[in-house]
Design a protein around this motif. Structure first.
Motif, short mmCIF file in Angstrom:
data_model
loop_
_atom_site.label_atom_id
_atom_site.label_comp_id
_atom_site.label_asym_id
_atom_site.label_seq_id
_atom_site.Cartn_x
_atom_site.Cartn_y
_atom_site.Cartn_z
N LEU A 45 -56.27 -16.93 -6.46
CA LEU A 45 -55.13 -16.01 -6.45
C LEU A 45 -54.27 -16.24 -5.22
O LEU A 45 -54.79 -16.63 -4.16
N PRO A 46 -52.97 -16.00 -5.30
CA PRO A 46 -52.10 -16.20 -4.14
C PRO A 46 -52.33 -15.13 -3.06
O PRO A 46 -52.57 -13.96 -3.38
N SER A 47 -52.24 -15.53 -1.81
CA SER A 47 -52.51 -14.60 -0.70
C SER A 47 -51.44 -13.53 -0.55
O SER A 47 -51.69 -12.50 0.05
N GLY A 48 -50.26 -13.73 -1.10
CA GLY A 48 -49.17 -12.78 -0.98
C GLY A 48 -49.22 -11.62 -1.96
O GLY A 48 -48.25 -10.87 -2.08
N LEU A 49 -50.32 -11.45 -2.66
CA LEU A 49 -50.45 -10.29 -3.56
C LEU A 49 -50.54 -8.99 -2.77
O LEU A 49 -50.24 -7.92 -3.30
N LEU A 50 -50.98 -9.07 -1.52
CA LEU A 50 -51.12 -7.89 -0.67
C LEU A 50 -50.12 -7.96 0.47
O LEU A 50 -49.79 -9.05 0.94
N PRO A 51 -49.66 -6.81 0.95
CA PRO A 51 -48.72 -6.80 2.08
C PRO A 51 -49.41 -7.16 3.39
O PRO A 51 -50.64 -7.21 3.46
N GLN A 76 -40.26 -5.79 -2.23
CA GLN A 76 -39.36 -6.18 -3.31
C GLN A 76 -39.68 -7.60 -3.74
O GLN A 76 -39.50 -8.54 -2.98
N PHE A 77 -40.22 -7.75 -4.92
CA PHE A 77 -40.39 -9.05 -5.57
C PHE A 77 -39.31 -9.09 -6.66
O PHE A 77 -38.22 -8.57 -6.43
N PHE A 142 -45.35 -14.93 -4.66
CA PHE A 142 -46.56 -14.29 -4.16
C PHE A 142 -47.38 -15.22 -3.27
O PHE A 142 -48.49 -14.87 -2.88
N LYS A 143 -46.85 -16.38 -2.95
CA LYS A 143 -47.62 -17.34 -2.14
C LYS A 143 -47.60 -17.01 -0.66
O LYS A 143 -48.52 -17.39 0.06
N THR A 144 -46.58 -16.31 -0.18
CA THR A 144 -46.54 -15.92 1.22
C THR A 144 -46.75 -14.41 1.34
O THR A 144 -46.38 -13.65 0.44
N VAL A 145 -47.33 -14.00 2.44
CA VAL A 145 -47.60 -12.59 2.69
C VAL A 145 -46.30 -11.93 3.17
O VAL A 145 -45.66 -12.42 4.09
#
Length: 179
Positions: A45-51, A76-77, A142-145
């Protein structure tokens, strides 16, 4: 009176030194805990799913997890996403199920995100299950936090401009239901 045997003192001193070296070796061999942002990619999973405001998390052997944030926040995505102060669910390779604490805004309404999945083998898509709706999005966002923000922060003028704009005709509702 018998005097203490000097060999006993030597043995006790040697034992103390060995014990001290063993404990100091343990303290230096303990590694820093793995961040939640490092765990997500290990599950595909991509690490940017969480803030970026995660303060603590726990992950059990069966994949159940709890993530704590400093405070509730928004990112905002493609859609505005709300993160509660506590997020929980079950982490499996390529998916998060039984998800609680994440909501997405669509048409001024908030919907709970129940599940997040990625294709296996990985592709450019990520899927969000919201009730009976399955929405496919580009995984790159979602790849970047991302940093959290308060709902009221940012440009109020931009917010009111988006509200007052007449929407352009699209078949977005049908896409939301079918994707």
């Amino acid at each position: 009176m018998a005097s203490a045997n000097p060999n006993n003192h030597l043995r006790l001193s040697l034992l103390s030194v060995l014990l001290f070296l063993s404990l100091s070796e343990l303290s230096f061999s303990v590694r820093d805990p793995v961040s939640v942002y490092e765990i997500l990619p290990k599950y595909g999973l991509p690490s940017g799913l969480l803030p970026d405001s995660v303060t603590n998390y726990s992950l059990s052997d069966d994949g159940r997890f709890i993530v704590l944030l400093e405070k509730p926040c928004y990112i905002q995505f493609d859609y505005l996403v709300y993160y509660d102060k506590q997020i929980s669910g079950k982490l499996n390779y390529g998916s998060i199920t039984d998800l609680k604490g994440i909501e997405v805004q669509r048409f001024f309404l908030w919907f709970s995100v129940d599940e997040i999945k990625v294709d296996l083998p990985p592709s450019d898509s990520i899927y969000f299950q919201v009730g009976i709706i399955n929405k496919k999005l580009d995984v790159d966002q979602f790849k970047t936090v991302h940093s959290c923000r308060n709902k009221v922060s940012g440009s109020c003028g931009g917010f009111w401009n988006r509200i007052m704009e007449l929407p352009t005709p699209t078949d977005d509702i049908q896409m939301l239901i079918t994707e």
